[in-house]
Design a protein around this motif. Structure first.
Motif: not given
Length: 158
Positions: A65, A67, A69-70
């Protein structure tokens, strides 16, 4: 290696695929699936399963975090769906010696090293665990199951 200073705004990428197969981090068998591998504390679950993703400097399947993983939530939902499908299509039962395991007499089935895997209760697994314990290493993990296809039953239509 040497420390490197990067200018602000430099794009940096850490390819997980190569890091997760790096022999310097995982040993010579890095390319082999080995659930009995020695994991570090932050690479395994420690009791709280809700919204927890194990991650360390060498293992981060969904990155870090903020960012993340979507596709993390989708991947975890997909894993649950696969398990539900397997439990629907197949019947699982304990193999020996797990079917005769008695918590009042036998060693605890759960592994107290923080992983989510059970101890290997086979004679070979117990012998290896004894050797590992002498070196202050975790017990050998593993559980063998009998898996049989479920026989479809005819349902009466109303």
């Amino acid at each position: 290696g040497k420390l490197v200073t990067l200018p602000k705004g430099t794009y940096v990428q850490i390819p997980n695929w190569s890091r997760h197969r790096n022999t310097a981090l995982w040993g010579e068998d890095a390319e082999v699936f080995n659930p009995l591998r020695e994991f570090k504390d932050d690479e395994i679950w420690s009791g709280n399963y809700k919204a927890y993703n194990p991650a360390s400097k060498r293992f981060s399947p969904f990155t870090f975090q903020p960012r993340d993983c979507l596709g993390k939530n989708f991947a975890q939902m997909e894993m649950r769906m696969i398990l539900a499908h397997l439990f629907h299509k197949f019947k699982f039962s304990l193999s020996e010696p797990y079917a005769k395991w008695d918590p009042k007499v036998d060693i605890p089935l759960e592994n107290n090293q923080g992983t989510s895997g059970p101890r290997d209760l086979t004679p070979e697994g117990r012998a290896e665990s004894k050797e590992r314990n002498e070196d202050h290493r975790a017990d050998k993990l593993g559980m063998w199951l009998i898996v049989e296809p479920r026989v479809p039953t005819r349902k009466a239509r109303l």
